[in-house]
Design a protein around this motif. Structure first.
Motif, PDB file in Angstrom:
ATOM      1  N   ILE A 100       0.889  -1.142  -0.083  1.00 30.20           N
ATOM      2  CA  ILE A 100      -0.078  -0.181   0.056  1.00 30.20           C
ATOM      3  C   ILE A 100       0.882   1.406  -0.099  1.00 30.20           C
ATOM      4  CG2 ILE A 100      -1.745   1.440   1.326  1.00 30.20           C
ATOM      5  CD1 ILE A 100      -3.148  -0.932  -0.269  1.00 30.20           C
ATOM      6  N   ILE A 101       2.031   1.180   0.670  1.00 30.53           N
ATOM      7  CA  ILE A 101       2.640   2.556   0.994  1.00 30.53           C
ATOM      8  C   ILE A 101       3.492   2.695  -0.411  1.00 30.53           C
ATOM      9  CG2 ILE A 101       4.912   3.229   2.041  1.00 30.53           C
ATOM     10  CD1 ILE A 101       3.966   1.706   4.603  1.00 30.53           C
ATOM     11  N   VAL A 105       4.423   5.782  -2.973  1.00 33.54           N
ATOM     12  CA  VAL A 105       5.955   6.115  -2.866  1.00 33.54           C
ATOM     13  C   VAL A 105       6.618   5.927  -4.197  1.00 33.54           C
ATOM     14  CG1 VAL A 105       8.279   5.087  -2.114  1.00 33.54           C
ATOM     15  CG2 VAL A 105       6.651   5.338  -0.556  1.00 33.54           C
ATOM     16  N   LEU A 106       6.066   4.832  -5.068  1.00 32.74           N
ATOM     17  CA  LEU A 106       6.738   4.646  -6.443  1.00 32.74           C
ATOM     18  C   LEU A 106       6.359   5.790  -7.281  1.00 32.74           C
ATOM     19  CD1 LEU A 106       6.223   0.698  -7.210  1.00 32.74           C
ATOM     20  CD2 LEU A 106       8.190   2.028  -6.602  1.00 32.74           C
ATOM     21  N   PRO A 107       4.987   6.148  -7.456  1.00 34.04           N
ATOM     22  CA  PRO A 107       4.790   7.129  -8.543  1.00 34.04           C
ATOM     23  C   PRO A 107       5.488   8.853  -8.006  1.00 34.04           C
ATOM     24  CG  PRO A 107       2.753   6.363  -7.933  1.00 34.04           C
ATOM     25  CD  PRO A 107       3.799   5.901  -7.060  1.00 34.04           C
ATOM     26  N   LEU A 108       5.440   8.966  -6.783  1.00 31.19           N
ATOM     27  CA  LEU A 108       6.390  10.183  -6.379  1.00 31.19           C
ATOM     28  C   LEU A 108       7.941  10.137  -6.608  1.00 31.19           C
ATOM     29  CD1 LEU A 108       4.542  10.665  -2.599  1.00 31.19           C
ATOM     30  CD2 LEU A 108       4.278  11.982  -4.736  1.00 31.19           C
ATOM     31  N   THR A 109       8.445   8.878  -6.588  1.00 37.00           N
ATOM     32  CA  THR A 109       9.777   8.564  -6.818  1.00 37.00           C
ATOM     33  C   THR A 109      10.046   8.873  -8.303  1.00 37.00           C
ATOM     34  OG1 THR A 109       9.965   6.927  -5.182  1.00 37.00           O
ATOM     35  CG2 THR A 109      11.776   7.147  -6.980  1.00 37.00           C
ATOM     36  N   ALA A 110       9.216   8.473  -9.111  1.00 35.04           N
ATOM     37  CA  ALA A 110       9.103   8.547 -10.683  1.00 35.04           C
ATOM     38  C   ALA A 110       9.136  10.102 -10.733  1.00 35.04           C
ATOM     39  CB  ALA A 110       8.083   7.957 -11.288  1.00 35.04           C
ATOM     40  N   PRO A 153      11.614  -6.386  -3.257  1.00 34.83           N
ATOM     41  CA  PRO A 153      11.652  -5.966  -4.534  1.00 34.83           C
ATOM     42  C   PRO A 153      12.227  -4.428  -4.875  1.00 34.83           C
ATOM     43  CG  PRO A 153       9.807  -7.291  -4.391  1.00 34.83           C
ATOM     44  CD  PRO A 153      10.272  -7.084  -2.922  1.00 34.83           C
ATOM     45  N   GLY A 154      13.025  -4.286  -5.619  1.00 34.73           N
ATOM     46  CA  GLY A 154      13.298  -2.956  -5.839  1.00 34.73           C
ATOM     47  C   GLY A 154      14.482  -2.327  -4.935  1.00 34.73           C
ATOM     48  N   THR A 155      14.889  -3.023  -3.924  1.00 32.31           N
ATOM     49  CA  THR A 155      15.949  -2.537  -3.011  1.00 32.31           C
ATOM     50  C   THR A 155      16.973  -1.886  -3.511  1.00 32.31           C
ATOM     51  OG1 THR A 155      15.199  -4.375  -1.206  1.00 32.31           O
ATOM     52  CG2 THR A 155      17.328  -3.092  -0.879  1.00 32.31           C
ATOM     53  N   GLY A 156      17.785  -2.415  -4.545  1.00 34.45           N
ATOM     54  CA  GLY A 156      18.755  -1.732  -5.340  1.00 34.45           C
ATOM     55  C   GLY A 156      18.674  -0.451  -5.674  1.00 34.45           C
ATOM     56  N   THR A 157      17.351  -0.338  -6.427  1.00 36.33           N
ATOM     57  CA  THR A 157      16.899   0.991  -7.075  1.00 36.33           C
ATOM     58  C   THR A 157      16.847   1.968  -6.009  1.00 36.33           C
ATOM     59  OG1 THR A 157      15.860  -0.039  -8.814  1.00 36.33           O
ATOM     60  CG2 THR A 157      15.221   1.932  -8.506  1.00 36.33           C
ATOM     61  N   PHE A 158      16.137   1.712  -4.746  1.00 36.89           N
ATOM     62  CA  PHE A 158      15.951   2.445  -3.774  1.00 36.89           C
ATOM     63  C   PHE A 158      17.366   2.790  -3.100  1.00 36.89           C
ATOM     64  CE2 PHE A 158      11.446   0.519  -3.663  1.00 36.89           C
ATOM     65  CZ  PHE A 158      11.162   1.610  -4.094  1.00 36.89           C
ATOM     66  N   LEU A 159      18.190   2.032  -2.809  1.00 35.49           N
ATOM     67  CA  LEU A 159      19.325   2.234  -2.223  1.00 35.49           C
ATOM     68  C   LEU A 159      20.342   3.364  -3.133  1.00 35.49           C
ATOM     69  CD1 LEU A 159      21.003  -1.115  -1.097  1.00 35.49           C
ATOM     70  CD2 LEU A 159      20.576   0.810   0.269  1.00 35.49           C
ATOM     71  N   LEU A 160      20.138   3.280  -4.488  1.00 29.02           N
ATOM     72  CA  LEU A 160      20.943   4.168  -5.355  1.00 29.02           C
ATOM     73  C   LEU A 160      20.375   5.469  -5.147  1.00 29.02           C
ATOM     74  CD1 LEU A 160      23.140   4.490  -7.589  1.00 29.02           C
ATOM     75  CD2 LEU A 160      21.482   3.752  -9.162  1.00 29.02           C
ATOM     76  N   LEU A 161      18.824   5.715  -5.184  1.00 27.19           N
ATOM     77  CA  LEU A 161      18.358   6.953  -5.224  1.00 27.19           C
ATOM     78  C   LEU A 161      18.775   7.536  -3.758  1.00 27.19           C
ATOM     79  CD1 LEU A 161      14.768   5.982  -6.888  1.00 27.19           C
ATOM     80  CD2 LEU A 161      16.766   7.405  -7.735  1.00 27.19           C
ATOM     81  N   VAL A 236      12.070   2.929 -15.869  1.00 24.53           N
ATOM     82  CA  VAL A 236      11.386   2.021 -16.561  1.00 24.53           C
ATOM     83  C   VAL A 236      11.064   0.919 -15.338  1.00 24.53           C
ATOM     84  CG1 VAL A 236      11.717  -0.164 -17.998  1.00 24.53           C
ATOM     85  CG2 VAL A 236      12.387   2.320 -18.645  1.00 24.53           C
ATOM     86  N   VAL A 237      11.980   0.667 -14.435  1.00 23.61           N
ATOM     87  CA  VAL A 237      12.036  -0.264 -13.312  1.00 23.61           C
ATOM     88  C   VAL A 237      10.878   0.167 -12.387  1.00 23.61           C
ATOM     89  CG1 VAL A 237      13.166  -1.053 -11.266  1.00 23.61           C
ATOM     90  CG2 VAL A 237      14.596  -0.875 -13.432  1.00 23.61           C
ATOM     91  N   LEU A 238      10.909   1.281 -12.115  1.00 22.55           N
ATOM     92  CA  LEU A 238       9.691   1.760 -11.145  1.00 22.55           C
ATOM     93  C   LEU A 238       8.458   1.548 -11.910  1.00 22.55           C
ATOM     94  CD1 LEU A 238      11.187   5.544  -9.891  1.00 22.55           C
ATOM     95  CD2 LEU A 238      11.027   3.189  -8.802  1.00 22.55           C
ATOM     96  N   VAL A 239       8.185   1.952 -13.180  1.00 22.78           N
ATOM     97  CA  VAL A 239       7.046   1.675 -14.066  1.00 22.78           C
ATOM     98  C   VAL A 239       6.527   0.037 -13.880  1.00 22.78           C
ATOM     99  CG1 VAL A 239       5.642   1.621 -16.067  1.00 22.78           C
ATOM    100  CG2 VAL A 239       7.163   3.637 -15.206  1.00 22.78           C
TER     101      VAL A 239
END
Length: 251
Positions: A100-101, A105-110, A153-161, A236-239
């Motif tokens: 849910i969170i 978070v994903l659209p806001l990150t994009a 899922p997506g931990t690496g992406t969130f870490l980099l950001l 692309v990964v976030l989408v």
């Protein structure tokens, strides 16, 4: 043979994406699931091929000077502690709340990536890191370690950001630190699945070779293009991640 034809090309693609921007598991894990194998075997075998590929990209980043020993050690320890805590929490709380969170978070990150021209350009390419950046990175590693242990899922992406946007690490050191944390958590998880007999070794090792090729090429491309390559791939990964979350809710 059909299983290998489905899995191997997608593991290659996942490795390429993961090496540059993280989130390769969003591509490789569904590849295993599509073959119809039991979920635990899909996750365990994916951990094997992912660990092989991540090892190569981590070595590439280390050889390029994208890692600091002190920064790597403290963030690894923080991520492991967070991952252990997240796994313990997962025993008592459904991952439904995390999903849910993430839908918010994903659209806001994009949007942050699209409209913030400085995103993923913190200090460009540099080797200088101050104490404040180290401790901020530790907090980020611990927090996302909890997420990784709880959901993942997506931990690496969130870490980099977060390492670039919050800790303000140079993009090269942020990417290197992300790799070494991911490798540590991958190997830790893999050992558990191997011990439980939930890994298809022949398939995992074969796909791992494709993952190695993808991670190697991704590391080379990152070295040449840096943030210019990482930014569109992360979007692309976030989408993909967002679509997957919605699909999980409606299925």
């Amino acid at each position: 043979m059909i299983t290998f034809l489905i899995v191997c090309p997608l593991v290659f693609l996942g490795g390429f994406v993961d090496s540059i921007a993280g989130g390769g598991g969003l591509i490789s894990l569904p590849a295993y699931v599509m073959t119809g194998m039991p979920v635990h075997f899909a996750i365990g075998t994916n951990k094997l091929s992912s660990a092989m590929g991540t090892t190569v990209s981590t070595l590439q980043f280390a050889r390029s000077g994208y890692m600091k020993l002190k920064l790597s050690v403290v963030t690894i320890l923080a991520a492991l502690l967070g991952s252990f805590s997240g796994a313990r929490i997962a025993l008592h709380i459904s991952d439904y709340y995390f999903r849910i969170i993430l839908l918010v978070v994903l659209p806001l990150t994009a949007l942050y990536l699209v409209f913030n021209k400085k995103a993923l350009k913190a200090n460009s390419f540099s080797e200088d890191v101050v104490s404040k950046q180290v401790w901020t990175s530790v907090v980020i590693a611990f927090t996302l370690g909890i997420y990784d242990g709880f959901y993942g899922p997506g931990t690496g992406t969130f870490l980099l950001l977060c390492l670039t946007g919050i800790a303000h690490l140079p993009i090269n050191l942020a990417a290197g630190t992300t790799k070494v944390i991911n490798l540590t958590t991958n190997v830790t998880a893999l050992s558990v699945f191997l011990f439980s007999g939930k890994v298809l070794l022949v398939l995992g090792l074969t796909a791992g070779l494709f993952g190695i090729a993808g991670n190697y090429l991704g590391a080379v491309y990152f070295k040449r293009g840096g943030a210019k390559i990482a930014k569109p791939i992360i979007l692309v990964v976030l989408v993909i991640f967002f679509v997957k979350l919605i699909f999980d809710f409606i299925k």
